[in-house]
Write a protein that holds these residues in place. Sequence first.
Motif, PDB file in Angstrom:
ATOM      1  N   PRO A 139       0.825  -1.211   0.000  1.00 34.22           N
ATOM      2  CA  PRO A 139       0.000   0.000   0.000  1.00 34.22           C
ATOM      3  C   PRO A 139       0.861   1.263   0.000  1.00 34.22           C
ATOM      4  O   PRO A 139       1.841   1.364   0.736  1.00 34.22           O
ATOM      5  N   ARG A 140       0.503   2.231  -0.859  1.00 33.26           N
ATOM      6  CA  ARG A 140       1.196   3.516  -0.950  1.00 33.26           C
ATOM      7  C   ARG A 140       0.148   4.619  -1.031  1.00 33.26           C
ATOM      8  O   ARG A 140      -0.943   4.399  -1.568  1.00 33.26           O
ATOM      9  N   HIS A 141       0.489   5.799  -0.546  1.00 27.94           N
ATOM     10  CA  HIS A 141      -0.492   6.876  -0.581  1.00 27.94           C
ATOM     11  C   HIS A 141      -0.828   7.283  -2.017  1.00 27.94           C
ATOM     12  O   HIS A 141      -1.907   7.816  -2.284  1.00 27.94           O
ATOM     13  N   GLN A 142       0.084   7.020  -2.948  1.00 25.85           N
ATOM     14  CA  GLN A 142      -0.200   7.337  -4.350  1.00 25.85           C
ATOM     15  C   GLN A 142      -1.357   6.512  -4.909  1.00 25.85           C
ATOM     16  O   GLN A 142      -1.954   6.877  -5.929  1.00 25.85           O
ATOM     17  N   ASP A 143      -1.686   5.395  -4.238  1.00 24.78           N
ATOM     18  CA  ASP A 143      -2.791   4.561  -4.716  1.00 24.78           C
ATOM     19  C   ASP A 143      -4.126   5.299  -4.706  1.00 24.78           C
ATOM     20  O   ASP A 143      -5.063   4.898  -5.406  1.00 24.78           O
ATOM     21  N   LEU A 144      -4.226   6.348  -3.883  1.00 23.87           N
ATOM     22  CA  LEU A 144      -5.481   7.098  -3.815  1.00 23.87           C
ATOM     23  C   LEU A 144      -5.701   7.957  -5.047  1.00 23.87           C
ATOM     24  O   LEU A 144      -6.825   8.389  -5.311  1.00 23.87           O
ATOM     25  N   ASN A 157     -13.465   8.289  -3.806  1.00 20.90           N
ATOM     26  CA  ASN A 157     -12.919   7.840  -2.526  1.00 20.90           C
ATOM     27  C   ASN A 157     -13.932   8.013  -1.395  1.00 20.90           C
ATOM     28  O   ASN A 157     -13.991   7.192  -0.472  1.00 20.90           O
ATOM     29  N   ALA A 247      -6.728   1.508  -4.610  1.00 20.48           N
ATOM     30  CA  ALA A 247      -7.311   2.532  -3.733  1.00 20.48           C
ATOM     31  C   ALA A 247      -8.287   1.904  -2.749  1.00 20.48           C
ATOM     32  O   ALA A 247      -8.307   2.261  -1.563  1.00 20.48           O
ATOM     33  N   LEU A 250      -6.215   0.206  -0.023  1.00 23.31           N
ATOM     34  CA  LEU A 250      -5.580   1.151   0.891  1.00 23.31           C
ATOM     35  C   LEU A 250      -6.600   1.799   1.813  1.00 23.31           C
ATOM     36  O   LEU A 250      -6.357   1.945   3.020  1.00 23.31           O
ATOM     37  N   LEU A 251      -7.756   2.185   1.280  1.00 33.32           N
ATOM     38  CA  LEU A 251      -8.785   2.815   2.103  1.00 33.32           C
ATOM     39  C   LEU A 251      -9.342   1.834   3.135  1.00 33.32           C
ATOM     40  O   LEU A 251      -9.647   2.212   4.267  1.00 33.32           O
ATOM     41  N   GLY A 254      -6.773   1.485   5.771  1.00 34.74           N
ATOM     42  CA  GLY A 254      -6.683   2.712   6.560  1.00 34.74           C
ATOM     43  C   GLY A 254      -7.742   2.839   7.634  1.00 34.74           C
ATOM     44  O   GLY A 254      -7.592   3.642   8.561  1.00 34.74           O
TER      45      GLY A 254
END
Length: 407
Positions: A139-144, A157, A247, A250-251, A254
Amino acid sequence: MPIADRSRVRLHRLHLRPEGGSWVVGRIDTGSFVRLPPIGHRAITLLPHTTVGEVRTTLREESGDDVDVAEFVSDLADLGFVAEIDGRPLPTAPAPRPMLPWLRPRHVRWLLHPMVPLIAGAVVLAAAVAIGGDPVLAPRHQDLLWSDSGGLILLGNFGIVWTLIGLHELAHLVTARAAGAPGRISLGTRLQFLVAQTDVSGVWAAPRRDRLAVYLAGIATNLVIWAGTVLVRATGGAGPADGLLAAVGLLSLGLVPVQFLVFMRTDIYFVLQDVTGCANLYADGSAYLRHLARRFRRATDPGEDPSRRLTARERRAVRAYAVVLVGGTVACLAVAALVTLPVTVTVLTSAVGTMLAGGSAGDLFDAGAVAAISVAFVVLWTRAWWHRHGHRVRRGISRRRRQTGRR
Protein backbone atom coordinates in the motif's frame (compact mmCIF):
# COMPACT_ATOMS: atom_id res chain seq x y z
CA MET A 1 -46.29 2.43 41.44
CA PRO A 2 -46.26 1.48 45.16
CA ILE A 3 -44.50 -1.75 46.04
CA ALA A 4 -45.66 -3.48 49.22
CA ASP A 5 -44.52 -6.66 50.96
CA ARG A 6 -47.50 -8.50 49.48
CA SER A 7 -46.78 -7.27 45.95
CA ARG A 8 -46.09 -9.77 43.20
CA VAL A 9 -43.71 -8.92 40.38
CA ARG A 10 -43.53 -10.25 36.84
CA LEU A 11 -40.25 -9.66 35.08
CA HIS A 12 -39.53 -9.43 31.40
CA ARG A 13 -37.54 -12.29 29.93
CA LEU A 14 -34.07 -11.76 31.37
CA HIS A 15 -30.78 -13.39 30.49
CA LEU A 16 -28.57 -14.29 33.45
CA ARG A 17 -24.92 -15.17 33.00
CA PRO A 18 -22.25 -15.69 35.68
CA GLU A 19 -19.04 -13.73 35.26
CA GLY A 20 -16.35 -13.83 37.88
CA GLY A 21 -17.98 -13.44 41.26
CA SER A 22 -21.03 -11.61 39.94
CA TRP A 23 -23.90 -12.04 37.50
CA VAL A 24 -24.61 -10.22 34.23
CA VAL A 25 -28.37 -9.70 33.99
CA GLY A 26 -30.29 -8.01 31.22
CA ARG A 27 -32.65 -7.99 28.26
CA ILE A 28 -31.28 -9.04 24.90
CA ASP A 29 -34.07 -7.23 23.01
CA THR A 30 -33.28 -3.81 24.54
CA GLY A 31 -29.55 -4.30 25.13
CA SER A 32 -29.90 -3.15 28.75
CA PHE A 33 -27.57 -5.11 31.05
CA VAL A 34 -26.28 -4.70 34.60
CA ARG A 35 -23.86 -6.57 36.79
CA LEU A 36 -25.29 -7.81 40.10
CA PRO A 37 -23.82 -9.54 43.15
CA PRO A 38 -24.99 -13.11 43.88
CA ILE A 39 -27.67 -11.91 46.29
CA GLY A 40 -29.18 -9.75 43.53
CA HIS A 41 -29.23 -12.75 41.23
CA ARG A 42 -30.90 -14.80 43.94
CA ALA A 43 -33.58 -12.14 44.40
CA ILE A 44 -34.34 -12.14 40.66
CA THR A 45 -34.74 -15.93 40.64
CA LEU A 46 -37.15 -15.72 43.60
CA LEU A 47 -39.32 -12.78 42.52
CA PRO A 48 -41.40 -14.58 39.84
CA HIS A 49 -42.53 -17.23 42.35
CA THR A 50 -43.43 -15.36 45.52
CA THR A 51 -44.17 -11.94 47.06
CA VAL A 52 -41.71 -9.13 47.69
CA GLY A 53 -41.95 -9.64 51.46
CA GLU A 54 -41.32 -13.38 51.20
CA VAL A 55 -38.27 -12.75 49.00
CA ARG A 56 -36.91 -10.40 51.67
CA THR A 57 -37.47 -13.03 54.35
CA THR A 58 -35.79 -15.76 52.29
CA LEU A 59 -32.75 -13.60 51.56
CA ARG A 60 -32.40 -12.68 55.24
CA GLU A 61 -32.56 -16.35 56.24
CA GLU A 62 -30.05 -17.44 53.58
CA SER A 63 -27.50 -14.63 53.80
CA GLY A 64 -28.15 -12.80 57.05
CA ASP A 65 -28.55 -9.52 55.12
CA ASP A 66 -31.75 -7.48 55.30
CA VAL A 67 -32.24 -6.49 51.66
CA ASP A 68 -34.75 -3.79 50.74
CA VAL A 69 -36.38 -5.85 48.00
CA ALA A 70 -39.00 -3.17 47.27
CA GLU A 71 -36.25 -0.68 46.42
CA PHE A 72 -34.45 -3.36 44.40
CA VAL A 73 -37.63 -3.96 42.38
CA SER A 74 -37.94 -0.20 41.84
CA ASP A 75 -34.37 -0.15 40.45
CA LEU A 76 -35.19 -3.07 38.16
CA ALA A 77 -38.24 -1.18 36.93
CA ASP A 78 -36.08 1.84 36.09
CA LEU A 79 -33.93 -0.48 33.96
CA GLY A 80 -37.01 -1.73 32.11
CA PHE A 81 -36.74 -5.24 33.60
CA VAL A 82 -40.16 -5.28 35.31
CA ALA A 83 -43.24 -6.10 33.20
CA GLU A 84 -45.98 -6.03 35.87
CA ILE A 85 -46.51 -5.25 39.55
CA ASP A 86 -49.62 -6.78 41.10
CA GLY A 87 -51.03 -7.47 37.65
CA ARG A 88 -50.65 -3.89 36.47
CA PRO A 89 -48.30 -3.46 33.51
CA LEU A 90 -45.52 -0.90 33.79
CA PRO A 91 -45.16 1.56 30.92
CA THR A 92 -41.84 0.90 29.24
CA ALA A 93 -40.35 2.09 25.99
CA PRO A 94 -40.72 -0.55 23.26
CA ALA A 95 -37.60 -2.44 22.31
CA PRO A 96 -35.91 -0.88 19.28
CA ARG A 97 -36.64 -2.74 16.07
CA PRO A 98 -33.52 -4.59 14.92
CA MET A 99 -32.15 -4.12 11.43
CA LEU A 100 -32.49 -7.04 9.02
CA PRO A 101 -35.15 -8.74 11.21
CA TRP A 102 -35.43 -11.56 8.68
CA LEU A 103 -31.83 -12.60 9.38
CA ARG A 104 -31.90 -15.43 11.93
CA PRO A 105 -29.01 -16.74 14.02
CA ARG A 106 -29.15 -20.08 12.21
CA HIS A 107 -28.44 -18.32 8.91
CA VAL A 108 -25.09 -16.96 10.06
CA ARG A 109 -24.08 -19.23 12.93
CA TRP A 110 -21.11 -20.38 10.87
CA LEU A 111 -19.46 -16.98 11.43
CA LEU A 112 -18.71 -18.04 15.01
CA HIS A 113 -16.97 -21.26 13.95
CA PRO A 114 -13.31 -21.36 15.08
CA MET A 115 -12.22 -21.93 11.47
CA VAL A 116 -13.48 -18.51 10.32
CA PRO A 117 -10.72 -16.43 11.98
CA LEU A 118 -8.14 -18.99 10.80
CA ILE A 119 -9.32 -18.63 7.19
CA ALA A 120 -9.32 -14.82 7.47
CA GLY A 121 -5.81 -14.94 8.91
CA ALA A 122 -4.67 -17.20 6.09
CA VAL A 123 -5.99 -14.73 3.47
CA VAL A 124 -4.17 -11.83 5.14
CA LEU A 125 -0.98 -13.91 5.40
CA ALA A 126 -1.23 -14.81 1.72
CA ALA A 127 -1.45 -11.11 0.87
CA ALA A 128 1.64 -10.40 2.95
CA VAL A 129 3.51 -13.17 1.11
CA ALA A 130 2.39 -11.72 -2.23
CA ILE A 131 3.71 -8.29 -1.24
CA GLY A 132 7.01 -9.91 -0.25
CA GLY A 133 7.26 -11.33 -3.74
CA ASP A 134 6.21 -8.11 -5.48
CA PRO A 135 6.74 -4.94 -3.40
CA VAL A 136 4.73 -2.94 -5.97
CA LEU A 137 1.62 -4.44 -4.33
CA ALA A 138 2.43 -2.78 -1.00
CA PRO A 139 0.00 0.00 0.00
CA ARG A 140 1.20 3.52 -0.95
CA HIS A 141 -0.49 6.88 -0.58
CA GLN A 142 -0.20 7.34 -4.35
CA ASP A 143 -2.79 4.56 -4.72
CA LEU A 144 -5.48 7.10 -3.82
CA LEU A 145 -4.76 9.07 -7.01
CA TRP A 146 -6.41 6.65 -9.42
CA SER A 147 -7.75 9.30 -11.82
CA ASP A 148 -6.63 12.53 -13.48
CA SER A 149 -9.76 14.29 -12.18
CA GLY A 150 -9.45 15.59 -8.64
CA GLY A 151 -13.22 15.84 -8.28
CA LEU A 152 -13.72 12.28 -9.45
CA ILE A 153 -11.06 11.06 -7.03
CA LEU A 154 -12.71 12.95 -4.17
CA LEU A 155 -16.22 11.70 -4.89
CA GLY A 156 -15.01 8.19 -5.67
CA ASN A 157 -12.92 7.84 -2.53
CA PHE A 158 -15.76 9.31 -0.47
CA GLY A 159 -18.14 6.69 -1.84
CA ILE A 160 -15.58 3.89 -1.39
CA VAL A 161 -14.86 4.85 2.23
CA TRP A 162 -18.52 4.92 3.25
CA THR A 163 -19.17 1.65 1.44
CA LEU A 164 -16.30 0.07 3.37
CA ILE A 165 -17.60 1.57 6.60
CA GLY A 166 -21.01 0.09 5.83
CA LEU A 167 -19.46 -3.36 5.31
CA HIS A 168 -17.49 -2.93 8.55
CA GLU A 169 -20.65 -2.20 10.53
CA LEU A 170 -22.62 -4.89 8.72
CA ALA A 171 -19.97 -7.39 9.86
CA HIS A 172 -20.65 -6.39 13.48
CA LEU A 173 -24.40 -6.67 12.99
CA VAL A 174 -24.32 -10.05 11.25
CA THR A 175 -21.86 -11.57 13.72
CA ALA A 176 -23.95 -10.29 16.62
CA ARG A 177 -26.99 -11.93 15.03
CA ALA A 178 -25.03 -15.17 14.87
CA ALA A 179 -24.61 -14.83 18.64
CA GLY A 180 -28.37 -14.32 19.03
CA ALA A 181 -28.31 -10.56 19.57
CA PRO A 182 -30.16 -7.88 17.59
CA GLY A 183 -28.20 -5.03 16.07
CA ARG A 184 -28.90 -1.53 14.82
CA ILE A 185 -26.64 0.62 12.65
CA SER A 186 -26.81 4.39 12.92
CA LEU A 187 -24.72 7.52 12.48
CA GLY A 188 -23.08 9.12 15.50
CA THR A 189 -20.36 11.53 16.51
CA ARG A 190 -17.06 10.97 18.28
CA LEU A 191 -15.56 14.37 19.04
CA GLN A 192 -15.18 16.02 15.61
CA PHE A 193 -15.69 12.78 13.70
CA LEU A 194 -18.82 11.53 11.98
CA VAL A 195 -18.99 7.78 12.53
CA ALA A 196 -21.18 4.82 11.75
CA GLN A 197 -21.93 2.73 14.83
CA THR A 198 -23.63 -0.57 15.50
CA ASP A 199 -25.49 -1.16 18.75
CA VAL A 200 -24.81 -4.78 19.67
CA SER A 201 -25.41 -4.44 23.42
CA GLY A 202 -27.30 -7.72 23.40
CA VAL A 203 -24.04 -9.65 22.99
CA TRP A 204 -23.46 -9.20 26.73
CA ALA A 205 -25.59 -12.34 26.97
CA ALA A 206 -23.13 -14.32 24.84
CA PRO A 207 -19.93 -16.08 25.96
CA ARG A 208 -16.75 -14.00 25.87
CA ARG A 209 -15.37 -15.75 22.78
CA ASP A 210 -18.49 -14.79 20.83
CA ARG A 211 -18.42 -11.23 22.18
CA LEU A 212 -14.83 -10.76 21.06
CA ALA A 213 -15.72 -12.17 17.63
CA VAL A 214 -18.46 -9.54 17.31
CA TYR A 215 -16.14 -6.70 18.38
CA LEU A 216 -13.36 -7.75 15.99
CA ALA A 217 -15.57 -8.64 13.01
CA GLY A 218 -15.31 -5.16 11.49
CA ILE A 219 -11.50 -5.06 11.61
CA ALA A 220 -11.32 -8.58 10.21
CA THR A 221 -13.58 -7.54 7.33
CA ASN A 222 -11.39 -4.55 6.48
CA LEU A 223 -8.24 -6.67 6.55
CA VAL A 224 -9.77 -9.39 4.36
CA ILE A 225 -10.98 -6.79 1.82
CA TRP A 226 -7.47 -5.31 1.67
CA ALA A 227 -5.90 -8.75 1.35
CA GLY A 228 -8.39 -9.67 -1.36
CA THR A 229 -7.45 -6.64 -3.46
CA VAL A 230 -3.76 -7.50 -3.11
CA LEU A 231 -4.30 -11.11 -4.21
CA VAL A 232 -6.45 -10.11 -7.20
CA ARG A 233 -3.84 -7.58 -8.31
CA ALA A 234 -1.07 -10.15 -7.78
CA THR A 235 -2.74 -12.52 -10.25
CA GLY A 236 -3.25 -9.73 -12.78
CA GLY A 237 -7.01 -10.10 -12.54
CA ALA A 238 -7.69 -6.40 -11.95
CA GLY A 239 -6.77 -5.30 -15.47
CA PRO A 240 -7.60 -1.63 -16.18
CA ALA A 241 -9.15 -1.34 -12.71
CA ASP A 242 -5.84 -2.05 -10.97
CA GLY A 243 -5.47 1.54 -9.77
CA LEU A 244 -9.02 1.72 -8.42
CA LEU A 245 -8.62 -1.68 -6.72
CA ALA A 246 -5.40 -0.48 -5.07
CA ALA A 247 -7.31 2.53 -3.73
CA VAL A 248 -10.04 0.28 -2.33
CA GLY A 249 -7.41 -1.84 -0.57
CA LEU A 250 -5.58 1.15 0.89
CA LEU A 251 -8.78 2.81 2.10
CA SER A 252 -9.95 -0.44 3.68
CA LEU A 253 -6.60 -0.92 5.42
CA GLY A 254 -6.68 2.71 6.56
CA LEU A 255 -9.86 2.10 8.56
CA VAL A 256 -8.03 -0.32 10.88
CA PRO A 257 -5.66 2.02 12.82
CA VAL A 258 -8.61 4.27 13.71
CA GLN A 259 -10.05 1.42 15.77
CA PHE A 260 -7.12 1.73 18.19
CA LEU A 261 -8.22 5.22 19.29
CA VAL A 262 -9.79 3.67 22.37
CA PHE A 263 -10.64 7.05 23.95
CA MET A 264 -13.46 7.25 21.38
CA ARG A 265 -15.02 3.85 22.19
CA THR A 266 -13.87 2.11 19.04
CA ASP A 267 -13.85 -1.64 18.38
CA ILE A 268 -10.60 -2.13 20.31
CA TYR A 269 -12.09 -0.16 23.20
CA PHE A 270 -14.80 -2.79 23.60
CA VAL A 271 -12.21 -5.55 23.42
CA LEU A 272 -10.19 -3.77 26.10
CA GLN A 273 -13.26 -3.24 28.25
CA ASP A 274 -14.22 -6.91 28.04
CA VAL A 275 -10.72 -8.25 28.66
CA THR A 276 -10.23 -6.02 31.73
CA GLY A 277 -13.60 -7.11 33.12
CA CYS A 278 -14.97 -3.56 33.37
CA ALA A 279 -18.70 -2.96 33.07
CA ASN A 280 -18.38 0.50 31.50
CA LEU A 281 -14.79 1.64 31.09
CA TYR A 282 -15.67 4.96 29.45
CA ALA A 283 -18.28 5.98 32.05
CA ASP A 284 -16.11 4.93 35.00
CA GLY A 285 -13.05 6.66 33.54
CA SER A 286 -15.06 9.85 32.96
CA ALA A 287 -16.45 9.76 36.50
CA TYR A 288 -12.92 9.35 37.88
CA LEU A 289 -11.70 12.35 35.85
CA ARG A 290 -14.60 14.49 37.11
CA HIS A 291 -13.65 13.56 40.66
CA LEU A 292 -10.03 14.58 40.03
CA ALA A 293 -11.23 17.86 38.50
CA ARG A 294 -13.25 18.65 41.64
CA ARG A 295 -10.21 17.93 43.79
CA PHE A 296 -8.03 20.10 41.56
CA ARG A 297 -10.48 22.99 41.93
CA ARG A 298 -10.31 22.41 45.70
CA ALA A 299 -14.04 21.91 45.92
CA THR A 300 -15.46 21.94 49.44
CA ASP A 301 -16.74 18.40 49.02
CA PRO A 302 -15.15 16.60 46.06
CA GLY A 303 -17.06 13.47 47.02
CA GLU A 304 -15.81 9.92 47.27
CA ASP A 305 -13.48 8.61 44.60
CA PRO A 306 -15.90 6.62 42.37
CA SER A 307 -13.17 4.14 41.46
CA ARG A 308 -12.99 2.98 45.09
CA ARG A 309 -16.18 0.95 44.69
CA LEU A 310 -14.56 -1.12 41.93
CA THR A 311 -12.43 -4.21 42.36
CA ALA A 312 -8.68 -3.70 42.41
CA ARG A 313 -8.36 -5.01 38.85
CA GLU A 314 -11.11 -2.74 37.53
CA ARG A 315 -9.75 0.24 39.46
CA ARG A 316 -6.31 -0.11 37.85
CA ALA A 317 -7.88 -0.43 34.40
CA VAL A 318 -10.16 2.59 34.91
CA ARG A 319 -7.38 4.84 36.18
CA ALA A 320 -5.07 3.85 33.33
CA TYR A 321 -7.87 4.39 30.82
CA ALA A 322 -8.59 7.82 32.32
CA VAL A 323 -5.07 8.91 31.36
CA VAL A 324 -5.60 7.68 27.78
CA LEU A 325 -9.05 9.30 27.70
CA VAL A 326 -7.91 12.78 28.64
CA GLY A 327 -4.69 12.62 26.62
CA GLY A 328 -6.36 11.31 23.48
CA THR A 329 -9.24 13.75 23.68
CA VAL A 330 -6.98 16.78 24.13
CA ALA A 331 -4.69 15.69 21.27
CA CYS A 332 -7.61 14.98 18.96
CA LEU A 333 -9.29 18.33 19.60
CA ALA A 334 -5.96 20.13 19.19
CA VAL A 335 -5.43 18.54 15.78
CA ALA A 336 -8.97 19.51 14.80
CA ALA A 337 -8.49 23.14 15.87
CA LEU A 338 -4.96 23.64 14.54
CA VAL A 339 -4.95 21.49 11.40
CA THR A 340 -8.28 20.08 10.25
CA LEU A 341 -10.42 23.19 10.62
CA PRO A 342 -7.99 25.65 8.96
CA VAL A 343 -7.34 23.26 6.06
CA THR A 344 -11.06 22.60 5.58
CA VAL A 345 -11.91 26.31 5.61
CA THR A 346 -9.11 27.06 3.12
CA VAL A 347 -10.12 24.27 0.73
CA LEU A 348 -13.82 25.12 0.96
CA THR A 349 -13.20 28.84 0.46
CA SER A 350 -11.08 28.10 -2.61
CA ALA A 351 -13.80 25.82 -4.01
CA VAL A 352 -16.54 28.41 -3.50
CA GLY A 353 -14.30 31.06 -5.07
CA THR A 354 -13.76 28.88 -8.13
CA MET A 355 -17.48 28.25 -8.48
CA LEU A 356 -18.28 31.98 -8.26
CA ALA A 357 -15.49 33.07 -10.59
CA GLY A 358 -16.21 30.40 -13.17
CA GLY A 359 -13.66 28.39 -15.07
CA SER A 360 -13.30 25.20 -17.04
CA ALA A 361 -15.78 22.38 -16.67
CA GLY A 362 -13.13 20.31 -14.91
CA ASP A 363 -12.37 23.04 -12.39
CA LEU A 364 -16.07 23.60 -11.68
CA PHE A 365 -16.62 19.86 -11.22
CA ASP A 366 -13.70 19.62 -8.78
CA ALA A 367 -14.92 22.64 -6.80
CA GLY A 368 -18.48 21.34 -6.74
CA ALA A 369 -17.30 17.97 -5.42
CA VAL A 370 -15.39 19.65 -2.58
CA ALA A 371 -18.38 21.83 -1.69
CA ALA A 372 -20.89 18.96 -1.86
CA ILE A 373 -18.85 16.65 0.36
CA SER A 374 -18.12 19.43 2.88
CA VAL A 375 -21.78 20.42 3.15
CA ALA A 376 -22.90 16.78 3.38
CA PHE A 377 -20.44 16.15 6.22
CA VAL A 378 -21.59 19.21 8.19
CA VAL A 379 -25.28 18.34 7.77
CA LEU A 380 -24.83 14.70 8.74
CA TRP A 381 -22.54 15.51 11.67
CA THR A 382 -24.93 18.17 13.01
CA ARG A 383 -27.93 15.85 12.66
CA ALA A 384 -26.15 12.99 14.43
CA TRP A 385 -24.88 15.29 17.19
CA TRP A 386 -28.34 16.76 17.77
CA HIS A 387 -29.91 13.32 17.88
CA ARG A 388 -27.54 12.39 20.70
CA HIS A 389 -27.29 15.68 22.62
CA GLY A 390 -30.36 17.66 21.57
CA HIS A 391 -32.44 16.66 24.60
CA ARG A 392 -29.76 18.07 26.91
CA VAL A 393 -29.72 21.34 25.01
CA ARG A 394 -33.52 21.63 25.18
CA ARG A 395 -33.47 20.79 28.88
CA GLY A 396 -30.82 23.48 29.53
CA ILE A 397 -32.79 26.10 27.60
CA SER A 398 -35.97 25.20 29.45
CA ARG A 399 -34.20 25.41 32.82
CA ARG A 400 -32.75 28.82 31.95
CA ARG A 401 -36.17 30.10 30.90
CA ARG A 402 -37.69 28.99 34.20
CA GLN A 403 -34.91 30.67 36.15
CA THR A 404 -35.39 33.89 34.12
CA GLY A 405 -39.15 33.76 34.79
CA ARG A 406 -38.60 33.48 38.55
CA ARG A 407 -36.44 36.58 38.50
